[in-house]
Design a protein around this motif. Structure first.
Motif, PDB file in Angstrom:
ATOM      1  N   GLY A  93       0.817  -1.212   0.000  1.00 44.58           N
ATOM      2  CA  GLY A  93       0.000   0.000   0.000  1.00 44.58           C
ATOM      3  C   GLY A  93       0.843   1.251   0.000  1.00 44.58           C
ATOM      4  N   GLU A  94       1.912   1.257   0.790  1.00 46.66           N
ATOM      5  CA  GLU A  94       2.792   2.422   0.809  1.00 46.66           C
ATOM      6  C   GLU A  94       3.439   2.627  -0.558  1.00 46.66           C
ATOM      7  N   ARG A  95       3.867   1.548  -1.182  1.00 44.36           N
ATOM      8  CA  ARG A  95       4.536   1.653  -2.480  1.00 44.36           C
ATOM      9  C   ARG A  95       3.596   2.228  -3.541  1.00 44.36           C
ATOM     10  N   LEU A  96       2.316   1.891  -3.465  1.00 40.58           N
ATOM     11  CA  LEU A  96       1.348   2.368  -4.454  1.00 40.58           C
ATOM     12  C   LEU A  96       1.101   3.872  -4.340  1.00 40.58           C
ATOM     13  N   PHE A  97       1.248   4.422  -3.138  1.00 37.93           N
ATOM     14  CA  PHE A  97       0.847   5.815  -2.918  1.00 37.93           C
ATOM     15  C   PHE A  97       1.977   6.736  -2.471  1.00 37.93           C
ATOM     16  N   ILE A 345     -11.084  -6.270  11.622  1.00 39.01           N
ATOM     17  CA  ILE A 345     -11.965  -7.442  11.633  1.00 39.01           C
ATOM     18  C   ILE A 345     -13.197  -7.208  12.497  1.00 39.01           C
ATOM     19  N   VAL A 346     -13.068  -6.422  13.574  1.00 34.45           N
ATOM     20  CA  VAL A 346     -14.235  -6.141  14.407  1.00 34.45           C
ATOM     21  C   VAL A 346     -15.239  -5.274  13.643  1.00 34.45           C
ATOM     22  N   ASN A 347     -14.752  -4.376  12.796  1.00 37.40           N
ATOM     23  CA  ASN A 347     -15.634  -3.473  12.062  1.00 37.40           C
ATOM     24  C   ASN A 347     -16.205  -4.061  10.788  1.00 37.40           C
ATOM     25  N   GLY A 348     -15.425  -4.859  10.058  1.00 37.35           N
ATOM     26  CA  GLY A 348     -15.873  -5.304   8.747  1.00 37.35           C
ATOM     27  C   GLY A 348     -15.942  -6.797   8.530  1.00 37.35           C
ATOM     28  N   GLY A 349     -15.403  -7.582   9.456  1.00 35.39           N
ATOM     29  CA  GLY A 349     -15.402  -9.020   9.280  1.00 35.39           C
ATOM     30  C   GLY A 349     -14.058  -9.526   8.779  1.00 35.39           C
ATOM     31  N   LEU A 350     -13.884 -10.835   8.844  1.00 38.72           N
ATOM     32  CA  LEU A 350     -12.592 -11.438   8.537  1.00 38.72           C
ATOM     33  C   LEU A 350     -12.197 -11.258   7.079  1.00 38.72           C
ATOM     34  N   LEU A 351     -13.148 -11.386   6.164  1.00 42.23           N
ATOM     35  CA  LEU A 351     -12.808 -11.292   4.744  1.00 42.23           C
ATOM     36  C   LEU A 351     -12.448  -9.876   4.327  1.00 42.23           C
ATOM     37  N   MET A 352     -12.846  -8.883   5.108  1.00 39.16           N
ATOM     38  CA  MET A 352     -12.519  -7.501   4.783  1.00 39.16           C
ATOM     39  C   MET A 352     -11.173  -7.078   5.365  1.00 39.16           C
ATOM     40  N   ALA A 353     -10.585  -7.917   6.204  1.00 40.56           N
ATOM     41  CA  ALA A 353      -9.377  -7.510   6.909  1.00 40.56           C
ATOM     42  C   ALA A 353      -8.211  -7.252   5.960  1.00 40.56           C
ATOM     43  N   LEU A 354      -7.972  -8.169   5.009  1.00 44.03           N
ATOM     44  CA  LEU A 354      -6.817  -8.016   4.127  1.00 44.03           C
ATOM     45  C   LEU A 354      -6.926  -6.774   3.236  1.00 44.03           C
ATOM     46  N   PRO A 355      -8.058  -6.539   2.556  1.00 42.79           N
ATOM     47  CA  PRO A 355      -8.146  -5.294   1.781  1.00 42.79           C
ATOM     48  C   PRO A 355      -8.079  -4.042   2.652  1.00 42.79           C
ATOM     49  N   MET A 356      -8.582  -4.117   3.872  1.00 39.22           N
ATOM     50  CA  MET A 356      -8.499  -2.956   4.762  1.00 39.22           C
ATOM     51  C   MET A 356      -7.057  -2.682   5.181  1.00 39.22           C
ATOM     52  N   LEU A 357      -6.283  -3.738   5.415  1.00 42.23           N
ATOM     53  CA  LEU A 357      -4.875  -3.541   5.756  1.00 42.23           C
ATOM     54  C   LEU A 357      -4.109  -2.945   4.577  1.00 42.23           C
ATOM     55  N   LEU A 358      -4.486  -3.329   3.360  1.00 47.58           N
ATOM     56  CA  LEU A 358      -3.877  -2.726   2.179  1.00 47.58           C
ATOM     57  C   LEU A 358      -4.208  -1.238   2.114  1.00 47.58           C
ATOM     58  N   MET A 359      -5.445  -0.876   2.430  1.00 45.33           N
ATOM     59  CA  MET A 359      -5.826   0.533   2.428  1.00 45.33           C
ATOM     60  C   MET A 359      -5.084   1.309   3.509  1.00 45.33           C
ATOM     61  N   ILE A 360      -4.851   0.670   4.654  1.00 45.57           N
ATOM     62  CA  ILE A 360      -4.055   1.324   5.695  1.00 45.57           C
ATOM     63  C   ILE A 360      -2.641   1.574   5.178  1.00 45.57           C
ATOM     64  N   GLY A 361      -2.092   0.596   4.423  1.00 41.49           N
ATOM     65  CA  GLY A 361      -0.788   0.796   3.802  1.00 41.49           C
ATOM     66  C   GLY A 361      -0.792   1.953   2.824  1.00 41.49           C
ATOM     67  N   MET A 362      -1.882   2.119   2.075  1.00 38.86           N
ATOM     68  CA  MET A 362      -1.989   3.254   1.158  1.00 38.86           C
ATOM     69  C   MET A 362      -1.955   4.577   1.927  1.00 38.86           C
ATOM     70  N   ALA A 363      -2.641   4.610   3.070  1.00 42.28           N
ATOM     71  CA  ALA A 363      -2.591   5.822   3.906  1.00 42.28           C
ATOM     72  C   ALA A 363      -1.166   6.084   4.378  1.00 42.28           C
ATOM     73  N   MET A 364      -0.429   5.016   4.677  1.00 37.90           N
ATOM     74  CA  MET A 364       0.978   5.182   5.055  1.00 37.90           C
ATOM     75  C   MET A 364       1.790   5.756   3.897  1.00 37.90           C
ATOM     76  N   GLY A 365       1.465   5.342   2.678  1.00 36.74           N
ATOM     77  CA  GLY A 365       2.156   5.890   1.520  1.00 36.74           C
ATOM     78  C   GLY A 365       1.926   7.381   1.374  1.00 36.74           C
ATOM     79  N   ILE A 366       0.692   7.823   1.610  1.00 38.70           N
ATOM     80  CA  ILE A 366       0.385   9.254   1.545  1.00 38.70           C
ATOM     81  C   ILE A 366       1.152  10.009   2.629  1.00 38.70           C
ATOM     82  N   LEU A 367       1.199   9.439   3.834  1.00 41.64           N
ATOM     83  CA  LEU A 367       1.938  10.077   4.917  1.00 41.64           C
ATOM     84  C   LEU A 367       3.436  10.102   4.619  1.00 41.64           C
ATOM     85  N   GLN A 368       3.932   9.034   3.985  1.00 49.76           N
ATOM     86  CA  GLN A 368       5.342   9.004   3.623  1.00 49.76           C
ATOM     87  C   GLN A 368       5.676  10.109   2.623  1.00 49.76           C
TER      88      GLN A 368
END
Length: 444
Positions: A93-97, A345-368
């Motif tokens: 995610g960081e690399r993308l953004f 996982i508490v907010n979106g469920g187990l299947l949403m966890a991986l894409p959500m972690l990728l989005m968190i990485g994208m936010a890290m890319g913007i901050l970087q």
């Protein structure tokens, strides 16, 4: 004694985290400030791997959460997937953004404007000195710190964040070239003292220790020795402060080793929290929150009055704690520590966890990218990532969001706006903060 399967799970998790952390140590060895995602990978090690080691040796004790390694096969499989994949999703995610790839240099500091330097020191001193004196005055009452925290909290309310101003100024100042002079080092030390004094009555060990951590990690050229010393000193100091800041430990005598063990299991070991979060989560949707992603809606509307947005909801930590303790959420005024993995996982469920972690990485890319354009905000972006696997989003916004805003304001008011001469090896970096999302010339 751990079984071969449990040991294999731990080895797989550790291997993934250590490989992801290699860039962190490589940049430390070259005395280069690691990226936002690098610090997020360190957060995984801090909040999960240490606790898993305690579980392996049978030293983990927690009255609220059972060991992760003793969970059923399905829970272990999900925990293994999340913990192994998380650092690489952060990095992807960081690399993308983060923008175009550039080479890094050991230092990327901004400078105070010579014409405004004469205003900076007296104005900042007038702002932070009264806060430090006020903190000492509160402490002079002799009351227990947890009593003071309640009293000060009632007196200041949301203005409590003002007590963090000395620490916020320190986070800005240590990324200025002026702080590396003899006078600058002295002034940084004075800001550390003001930050500790201002927040000591608030009752948060984190706020008391952060100024020292900021000075050690960011106030000089980063090195492996300073990182190791800072981590060890922070752990010991947080443990020694337990009887002063937690009434549960005030009436008993504890050895330092016992206090360290309780600090690790209570403040750092999040594997048991991850297990409970997985057990309470559906594949899609939520059992704990009122509606999917309520915790993120709350974080986004954190400073919006509930009267304007009745559907604002509650934080993930508060809902999670109320659910586990079987108490009404309105009467729950505390929360278990849970980080980015549990929050997804508490907010979106187990299947949403991986894409959500990728989005968190994208936010890290913007901050970087932002901190590359504006070196003044390097500290809040890195510290937020370092805390990301231990605390939920509203807590990060309150502590490090305020730090980032203060750093941006001070950068706008006092930092040289003209770009410095670029070297082909220079990390992104001298553009004004309002152009941080624009393409950067001269990079490859």
């Amino acid at each position: 004694m751990s079984t071969p399967v449990q040991l294999l799970i731990v080895v797989l998790i550790f291997s993934s985290h250590l490989m992801a952390l290699a860039r962190f140590w490589r940049r430390i060895r070259t005395r280069t400030l690691p990226s936002v995602a690098d610090f997020a990978c360190a957060s995984l090690v801090l909040y999960y791997d240490i606790g898993l080691l305690l579980e392996v040796f049978g030293w983990y004790e927690n009255s609220h959460f059972s060991p992760l390694l003793e969970a059923d096969a399905g829970t272990l499989a999900w925990a293994l997937t999340l913990l192994v994949a998380a650092p690489w999703l952060f990095r992807l995610g960081e690399r993308l953004f983060r923008g175009r790839r550039v080479h890094a240099v050991p230092e990327d500091l901004s400078r105070l404007r010579p014409s405004r330097r004469v205003l900076f020191y007296p104005l900042i001193s007038l702002a932070v000195a009264p806060l430090g004196i006020l903190g000492l005055w509160w402490m002079s009452s002799g009351e227990a710190i947890w009593v003071l925290r309640a009293r000060v909290g009632m007196a200041l309310g949301p203005l409590m964040l003002v007590l963090y101003v000395p620490m916020y100024v320190l986070a800005f100042y240590v990324r200025q070239a002026d702080s590396r002079t003899g006078w600058g080092r002295l002034y940084s030390t004075l800001l550390v003292g003001a930050g500790i004094m201002a927040s000591c009555a608030y009752g948060q060990r984190t706020a008391v220790l952060l100024p020292l951590l900021i000075l050690v990690l960011f106030g000089t050229r980063v090195s492996m020795g300073r990182v190791a010393a800072g981590a060890l000193a922070g752990l010991v100091a947080a443990s020694i402060l337990l009887p002063l800041y937690k009434w549960q430990f005030a009436e008993q005598e504890f050895r330092t080793a016992d206090l360290i063990a309780k600090t690790v299991t209570g403040d750092l070991a999040r594997a048991g929290v991850l297990r409970r979060a997985i057990e309470l989560s559906d594949d899609v949707g939520t059992q704990v929150m009122d509606y999917p992603f309520e915790g993120y809606v709350y974080a986004g509307l954190l400073f919006v009055p509930r009267s304007l947005v009745p559907s604002k909801g509650q934080s993930t930590a508060r809902r999670f704690t109320a659910y586990l303790e079987s108490t009404p959420v309105e009467e729950t005024n505390w929360g278990f520590g849970l980080g980015a993995l549990e929050e997804t996982i508490v907010n979106g469920g187990l299947l949403m966890a991986l894409p959500m972690l990728l989005m968190i990485g994208m936010a890290m890319g913007i901050l970087q990218r932002a901190s590359s354009a504006v070196p003044s905000i390097a500290v809040p972006t890195r510290l937020a990532a370092l805390w990301s696997c231990g605390y939920h989003l509203p807590a990060l916004i309150l502590l490090f969001g305020g730090m980032l805003v203060v750093a941006l304001l001070l950068d706008w008011a006092f930092v040289i706006r003209m770009p410095r001469a670029r070297h082909p090896q220079t990390l992104t970096g001298d553009l004004p903060w309002n152009t941080l999302l624009a393409p950067r010339p001269g990079t490859s």
